[in-house]
Design a protein around this motif. Structure first.
Motif, PDB file in Angstrom:
ATOM      1  N   TYR A  40      43.313  43.646  42.808  1.00 15.48           N
ATOM      2  CA  TYR A  40      43.973  42.363  43.079  1.00 15.48           C
ATOM      3  C   TYR A  40      43.666  41.891  44.508  1.00 15.48           C
ATOM      4  O   TYR A  40      43.314  40.731  44.721  1.00 15.48           O
ATOM      5  CB  TYR A  40      45.483  42.515  42.874  1.00 15.48           C
ATOM      6  CG  TYR A  40      46.266  41.253  43.095  1.00 15.48           C
ATOM      7  CD1 TYR A  40      46.190  40.188  42.186  1.00 15.48           C
ATOM      8  CD2 TYR A  40      47.088  41.096  44.211  1.00 15.48           C
ATOM      9  CE1 TYR A  40      46.911  39.017  42.389  1.00 15.48           C
ATOM     10  CE2 TYR A  40      47.823  39.933  44.415  1.00 15.48           C
ATOM     11  CZ  TYR A  40      47.730  38.905  43.503  1.00 15.48           C
ATOM     12  OH  TYR A  40      48.445  37.750  43.694  1.00 15.48           O
ATOM     13  N   GLU A  41      43.757  42.816  45.445  1.00 10.99           N
ATOM     14  CA  GLU A  41      43.464  42.452  46.837  1.00 10.99           C
ATOM     15  C   GLU A  41      41.984  42.141  47.021  1.00 10.99           C
ATOM     16  O   GLU A  41      41.613  41.244  47.769  1.00 10.99           O
ATOM     17  CB  GLU A  41      43.879  43.585  47.775  1.00 10.99           C
ATOM     18  CG  GLU A  41      45.380  43.693  47.958  1.00 10.99           C
ATOM     19  CD  GLU A  41      45.750  44.949  48.718  1.00 10.99           C
ATOM     20  OE1 GLU A  41      46.120  44.838  49.897  1.00 10.99           O
ATOM     21  OE2 GLU A  41      45.646  46.040  48.121  1.00 10.99           O
ATOM     22  N   ASP A  42      41.130  42.915  46.325  1.00 18.79           N
ATOM     23  CA  ASP A  42      39.687  42.678  46.422  1.00 18.79           C
ATOM     24  C   ASP A  42      39.321  41.261  45.960  1.00 18.79           C
ATOM     25  O   ASP A  42      38.471  40.598  46.543  1.00 18.79           O
ATOM     26  CB  ASP A  42      38.913  43.680  45.557  1.00 18.79           C
ATOM     27  CG  ASP A  42      38.854  45.056  46.201  1.00 18.79           C
ATOM     28  OD1 ASP A  42      39.079  45.141  47.421  1.00 18.79           O
ATOM     29  OD2 ASP A  42      38.588  46.035  45.477  1.00 18.79           O
ATOM     30  N   ILE A  43      39.971  40.842  44.858  1.00 18.62           N
ATOM     31  CA  ILE A  43      39.649  39.518  44.312  1.00 18.62           C
ATOM     32  C   ILE A  43      40.361  38.435  45.116  1.00 18.62           C
ATOM     33  O   ILE A  43      39.780  37.389  45.422  1.00 18.62           O
ATOM     34  CB  ILE A  43      40.041  39.440  42.817  1.00 18.62           C
ATOM     35  CG1 ILE A  43      39.254  40.474  42.007  1.00 18.62           C
ATOM     36  CG2 ILE A  43      39.783  38.040  42.258  1.00 18.62           C
ATOM     37  CD1 ILE A  43      39.710  40.624  40.556  1.00 18.62           C
ATOM     38  N   GLY A  44      41.614  38.689  45.456  1.00 24.68           N
ATOM     39  CA  GLY A  44      42.401  37.717  46.225  1.00 24.68           C
ATOM     40  C   GLY A  44      43.309  36.907  45.316  1.00 24.68           C
ATOM     41  O   GLY A  44      42.896  36.471  44.231  1.00 24.68           O
TER      42      GLY A  44
END
Ligand code: HEM
Length: 122
Positions: free
Chosen positions: A4-8
């Motif tokens: 989730y953080e990687d994609i944003g």
């Protein structure tokens, strides 16, 4: 770091919005969504997906089996949905590794979405 953080957060929401607009109008799967509350569906779907990707939301909606069991979703329709999702991610410029990771999480849910095909009559 989560997927989730990687994609944003912004990209996840943008992808899902575009993805669902396409699903609602799709010739192979759009009919499943007739007369459903599209905004409500998107809200649940967003919460579910954020949780699935390891984000800070835990899905409080109905169980996936309960929701999808009444729907006669066939494997080619499941594959069609996956294709629309991949195309939407690609159009958004998502890196291939992130696409593969998201898709592999959804693939694990397949048995919850599809009815038991052996007992399917149509
Ligand atoms: C071809 C495959 C699929 C179709 C046609 C489909 C269709 C639908 C439809 C019509 C609804 C609304 C049901 C209702 O309100 O009565 C729904 C709800 C939902 N679907 Fe799917 N679905 C598919 C696959 C998936 C997958 C793979 C996921 C998970 C990643 C998913 C997650 C959800 C969620 C979270 C809801 C909201 C549940 C709620 O309202 O409480 N669906 N789906």
């Amino acid at each position: 770091m989560s997927l989730y953080e990687d994609i944003g957060a912004e990209r996840v929401e943008k992808i899902l919005r575009t993805f669902y607009l396409r699903c609602f109008e799709d010739v192979m799967i759009g009919h499943f969504f007739f007369e459903k509350d599209h905004e409500e569906l998107l809200k649940h779907q967003l919460a579910f997906t954020i949780g699935m990707l390891g984000g800070p939301v835990s899905y409080q909606g109905r169980a996936l089996t309960l929701v999808h069991n009444p729907l006669p979703i066939r494997p080619p329709q499941f594959a069609r949905r996956r294709m629309i999702l991949i195309e939407t991610m690609q159009a958004e410029g998502l890196e291939q590794g992130l696409i593969d990771s998201w898709i592999s999480l959804e693939e694990k849910l397949k048995s919850l979405i599809l009815k038991d095909q052996s007992s399917c009559q149509s």
